[in-house]
Design an enzyme around this catalytic site. Structure first.
Site, PDB file in Angstrom:
ATOM      1  N   ASN A 171     -65.432 -54.157 -24.961  1.00 15.01           N
ATOM      2  CA  ASN A 171     -64.783 -52.948 -25.489  1.00 15.01           C
ATOM      3  C   ASN A 171     -65.779 -51.792 -25.467  1.00 15.01           C
ATOM      4  O   ASN A 171     -66.922 -51.959 -25.042  1.00 15.01           O
ATOM      5  CB  ASN A 171     -64.235 -53.207 -26.898  1.00 15.01           C
ATOM      6  CG  ASN A 171     -65.331 -53.646 -27.842  1.00 15.01           C
ATOM      7  OD1 ASN A 171     -66.232 -52.882 -28.155  1.00 15.01           O
ATOM      8  ND2 ASN A 171     -65.282 -54.894 -28.288  1.00 15.01           N
TER       9      ASN A 171
ATOM     10  N   PHE B 192     -65.780 -52.827 -41.210  1.00 10.48           N
ATOM     11  CA  PHE B 192     -65.533 -51.588 -40.471  1.00 10.48           C
ATOM     12  C   PHE B 192     -64.187 -51.704 -39.780  1.00 10.48           C
ATOM     13  O   PHE B 192     -63.790 -52.804 -39.389  1.00 10.48           O
ATOM     14  CB  PHE B 192     -66.652 -51.317 -39.456  1.00 10.48           C
ATOM     15  CG  PHE B 192     -67.868 -50.743 -40.125  1.00 10.48           C
ATOM     16  CD1 PHE B 192     -68.662 -51.527 -40.926  1.00 10.48           C
ATOM     17  CD2 PHE B 192     -68.168 -49.391 -40.004  1.00 10.48           C
ATOM     18  CE1 PHE B 192     -69.745 -51.004 -41.612  1.00 10.48           C
ATOM     19  CE2 PHE B 192     -69.252 -48.851 -40.675  1.00 10.48           C
ATOM     20  CZ  PHE B 192     -70.043 -49.659 -41.481  1.00 10.48           C
TER      21      PHE B 192
ATOM     22  N   LYS C  42     -57.076 -54.264 -44.947  1.00 15.22           N
ATOM     23  CA  LYS C  42     -58.193 -55.120 -44.505  1.00 15.22           C
ATOM     24  C   LYS C  42     -59.102 -55.484 -45.677  1.00 15.22           C
ATOM     25  O   LYS C  42     -59.658 -56.579 -45.713  1.00 15.22           O
ATOM     26  CB  LYS C  42     -58.980 -54.433 -43.385  1.00 15.22           C
ATOM     27  CG  LYS C  42     -58.245 -54.550 -42.067  1.00 15.22           C
ATOM     28  CD  LYS C  42     -58.902 -53.869 -40.904  1.00 15.22           C
ATOM     29  CE  LYS C  42     -57.911 -53.849 -39.744  1.00 15.22           C
ATOM     30  NZ  LYS C  42     -58.324 -53.089 -38.609  1.00 15.22           N
TER      31      LYS C  42
ATOM     32  N   ASP D  66     -61.229 -60.014 -30.634  1.00 18.57           N
ATOM     33  CA  ASP D  66     -60.237 -60.813 -31.358  1.00 18.57           C
ATOM     34  C   ASP D  66     -59.710 -61.947 -30.473  1.00 18.57           C
ATOM     35  O   ASP D  66     -59.174 -62.927 -30.967  1.00 18.57           O
ATOM     36  CB  ASP D  66     -59.055 -59.925 -31.789  1.00 18.57           C
ATOM     37  CG  ASP D  66     -59.492 -58.923 -32.853  1.00 18.57           C
ATOM     38  OD1 ASP D  66     -60.293 -59.313 -33.720  1.00 18.57           O
ATOM     39  OD2 ASP D  66     -59.047 -57.757 -32.795  1.00 18.57           O
TER      40      ASP D  66
ATOM     41  N   LYS E 291     -59.483 -59.446 -46.243  1.00 22.17           N
ATOM     42  CA  LYS E 291     -60.772 -60.077 -45.937  1.00 22.17           C
ATOM     43  C   LYS E 291     -61.705 -60.124 -47.151  1.00 22.17           C
ATOM     44  O   LYS E 291     -62.872 -60.429 -47.007  1.00 22.17           O
ATOM     45  CB  LYS E 291     -61.430 -59.337 -44.765  1.00 22.17           C
ATOM     46  CG  LYS E 291     -60.545 -59.262 -43.515  1.00 22.17           C
ATOM     47  CD  LYS E 291     -61.335 -58.966 -42.259  1.00 22.17           C
ATOM     48  CE  LYS E 291     -60.416 -58.690 -41.089  1.00 22.17           C
ATOM     49  NZ  LYS E 291     -61.108 -58.702 -39.801  1.00 22.17           N
TER      50      LYS E 291
ATOM     51  N   LYS F  98     -66.764 -68.528  -9.905  1.00 14.10           N
ATOM     52  CA  LYS F  98     -66.191 -67.195  -9.769  1.00 14.10           C
ATOM     53  C   LYS F  98     -64.734 -67.319  -9.294  1.00 14.10           C
ATOM     54  O   LYS F  98     -64.456 -68.044  -8.328  1.00 14.10           O
ATOM     55  CB  LYS F  98     -67.009 -66.392  -8.750  1.00 14.10           C
ATOM     56  CG  LYS F  98     -66.609 -64.963  -8.685  1.00 14.10           C
ATOM     57  CD  LYS F  98     -67.405 -64.220  -7.632  1.00 14.10           C
ATOM     58  CE  LYS F  98     -66.664 -62.955  -7.282  1.00 14.10           C
ATOM     59  NZ  LYS F  98     -67.046 -62.418  -5.994  1.00 14.10           N
TER      60      LYS F  98
HETATM   61  N1  CTP Z   1     -64.387 -58.715 -37.170  1.00 17.48           N
HETATM   62  C1  CTP Z   1     -64.940 -59.966 -37.287  1.00 17.48           C
HETATM   63  N2  CTP Z   1     -64.543 -60.971 -36.446  1.00 17.48           N
HETATM   64  C2  CTP Z   1     -63.602 -60.763 -35.529  1.00 17.48           C
HETATM   65  C3  CTP Z   1     -63.022 -59.479 -35.407  1.00 17.48           C
HETATM   66  C4  CTP Z   1     -63.422 -58.467 -36.246  1.00 17.48           C
HETATM   67  O1  CTP Z   1     -65.806 -60.153 -38.118  1.00 17.48           O
HETATM   68  N3  CTP Z   1     -63.252 -61.744 -34.719  1.00 17.48           N
HETATM   69  C5  CTP Z   1     -64.821 -57.641 -38.098  1.00 17.48           C
HETATM   70  C6  CTP Z   1     -65.433 -56.436 -37.482  1.00 17.48           C
HETATM   71  O2  CTP Z   1     -66.846 -56.556 -37.398  1.00 17.48           O
HETATM   72  C7  CTP Z   1     -65.041 -55.321 -38.423  1.00 17.48           C
HETATM   73  C8  CTP Z   1     -63.696 -55.778 -38.927  1.00 17.48           C
HETATM   74  O3  CTP Z   1     -63.649 -57.188 -38.746  1.00 17.48           O
HETATM   75  O4  CTP Z   1     -65.905 -55.224 -39.519  1.00 17.48           O
HETATM   76  C9  CTP Z   1     -62.558 -55.196 -38.166  1.00 17.48           C
HETATM   77  O5  CTP Z   1     -61.385 -55.674 -38.759  1.00 17.48           O
HETATM   78  P1  CTP Z   1     -60.150 -56.183 -37.896  1.00 17.48           P
HETATM   79  O6  CTP Z   1     -58.996 -56.397 -38.796  1.00 17.48           O
HETATM   80  O7  CTP Z   1     -60.534 -57.336 -37.082  1.00 17.48           O
HETATM   81  O8  CTP Z   1     -59.932 -54.958 -37.026  1.00 17.48           O
HETATM   82  P2  CTP Z   1     -59.433 -55.002 -35.611  1.00 17.48           P
HETATM   83  O9  CTP Z   1     -60.271 -55.929 -34.784  1.00 17.48           O
HETATM   84  O10 CTP Z   1     -59.340 -53.608 -35.144  1.00 17.48           O
HETATM   85  O11 CTP Z   1     -58.030 -55.692 -35.839  1.00 17.48           O
HETATM   86  P3  CTP Z   1     -56.581 -55.086 -35.711  1.00 17.48           P
HETATM   87  O12 CTP Z   1     -56.379 -55.066 -34.258  1.00 17.48           O
HETATM   88  O13 CTP Z   1     -55.751 -56.076 -36.425  1.00 17.48           O
HETATM   89  O14 CTP Z   1     -56.610 -53.745 -36.368  1.00 17.48           O
END
Ligand code: CTP
Length: 390
Positions: free
Chosen positions: A207, A320, A334, A276, A338, A286
């Site tokens: 990303n 974050f 969130k 995610d 969490k 490959k």
């Molecule tokens: N995070 C994590 N582990 C993951 C994904 C995200 O620890 N596998 C943490 C990130 O470091 C950040 C926070 O979760 O602190 C982001 O929250 P999240 O709900 O996962 O946000 P998004 O990834 O943007 O999810 P969504 O698409 O549901 O908004």
């Protein structure tokens, strides 16, 4: 604003030395006690009398000055902050090499307080890899540098090398003087960067995260005396050597690295943009192209959620969230989901390269912070330290 602050100003031999007169004057007018050391080359550009007139202090120019009652080493101990403005390639090079052959270089070597360099020079000198290597070396050792500005230089070239606005330098000075070691003794864990999830040996999913916000938090916590553990995946910035860092490129590697450090951490900033989803079965070879390709993805572990579940009462967990819509509502959800103490939410539509706009929520706080990532990082720490929990 700078009342009772002791600033040792080092002037080296560049044309911008005349601009530092205004800096000395402004700092004095803001209440600071300003003592000035001028190198012999600096005295070619501006007379010491000029600095004496604006600071109302004797100006020190020689190492062994029978007339002066100021011992050079005592200046190193006296100051709260040393500011070298303008800083030539020469003083940067001397400091990086450990050379102490005049009053200013000796004082820099002898001081234990923060030293801020304000480089100003010809663009080719500034971009010379030797100068850049010296700056990197000193930054990694904990010296601070301001970036020169872009514009027409005294030598006629246009480029990066100009002495910055004195107001900007004063902002830095206030920052360094303001933040005492209020995180001393705390273990701070910061994660940063974009995870990379392997598709095959050549390709991965990632990303846009640069890791800059995480690095700013790690640096700010370090300046404020914390023991910082910096766990990062792919980031677009150099990690200073003074940070204790671990590279964990994938979500899975980040998961194990973070959980290893978690129980020993007092404050945790999860700025990393953790994937995610990852390819369900990464190909060992490959992947060759043929028709369209369907990539099956599976969920990664939510590290932050797991940290929330294991959190003890004296740990502060900060998540974050980058959102493109419903910033506050999504961020608040969130916090609940969490079990976070705080969440720092930023709007993807307004996030810039070095500047940011962050909404901090949690523990009754709802504060919008705007500015460069380093100053926002400090303000996030301020909000947390003011919270009822600690
Ligand atoms: N995070 C994590 N582990 C993951 C994904 C995200 O620890 N596998 C943490 C990130 O470091 C950040 C926070 O979760 O602190 C982001 O929250 P999240 O709900 O996962 O946000 P998004 O990834 O943007 O999810 P969504 O698409 O549901 O908004």
């Amino acid at each position: 604003m700078l009342k009772d602050k002791k600033i040792l100003l080092g002037i080296t031999g560049g044309i911008a030395a005349y601009k530092a007169v205004d800096l000395a004057s402004k700092l004095t007018n803001m209440g600071a006690e300003v003592k000035t050391i001028m190198t012999s080359h600096a005295c070619e550009f501006v007379s010491p009398i000029t600095f004496k007139s604006v600071t109302h202090q004797p100006i020190i120019t020689k190492m062994f000055d029978a007339e002066s009652d100021i011992e050079h080493i005592s200046l190193a101990d006296w100051a709260d902050l040393v500011v070298i403005a303008p800083a030539t390639a020469n003083i940067i090079g001397k400091t990086a090499s450990g050379i102490a052959d005049d009053l200013l270089s000796t004082t820099i070597m002898a001081t234990t307080v923060p030293v801020l360099f304000v480089p100003a020079m010809n663009i080719h000198m500034y971009e010379n890899p030797i100068v850049q290597e010296n700056i990197t070396k000193l930054s990694n050792l904990g010296y601070f540098f301001m970036e020169p500005e872009f514009g027409i230089l005294a030598c006629g070239y246009k480029g990066k090398g100009r002495y910055p606005e004195n107001e900007e330098i004063i902002f830095y000075i206030i920052t360094y003087l303001k933040y005492k070691k209020d995180l001393f003794g705390r273990n701070v864990l910061v994660t940063a960067g974009a995870s990379q999830e392997e598709i095959d040996p050549m390709r991965f999913i990632t990303n846009y995260s640069t890791g800059k916000m995480g690095l700013a938090l790690a640096r700010a916590a370090h300046i404020r005396g914390a023991r910082v553990k910096f766990i990062h995946s792919s980031i677009g910035v150099n990690v200073p050597e003074y940070l204790d860092s671990i590279k964990a490129v994938s979500a899975e590697k980040m998961h194990s690295a973070v959980l290893r450090e978690y129980s020993n951490s007092d404050i945790i900033f999860m700025t990393a943009a953790v994937a995610d989803y990852k390819p369900a079965v990464p190909s060992k070879q490959k992947i060759k192209k043929s028709g369209d390709l369907n990539l099956k993805l599976k969920r990664t572990k939510d590290i932050l959620k797991e940290l929330g579940e294991r959190k003890t009462s004296d740990q502060i967990l900060v998540g974050f969230a980058a959102e493109s819509e419903n910033l506050k509502e999504n961020a608040l959800q969130k916090i609940e989901k969490k079990n976070l103490d705080f969440i720092c939410a930023n709007n993807l539509n307004v996030s810039g390269k070095d500047d940011t706009e962050i909404l901090v929520l949690g523990e009754g706080a709802e504060i919008k912070l705007i500015g460069n990532k380093f100053s926002v990082a400090h303000q996030i720490i301020d909000v947390i330290l003011k919270s009822t929990k600690k």
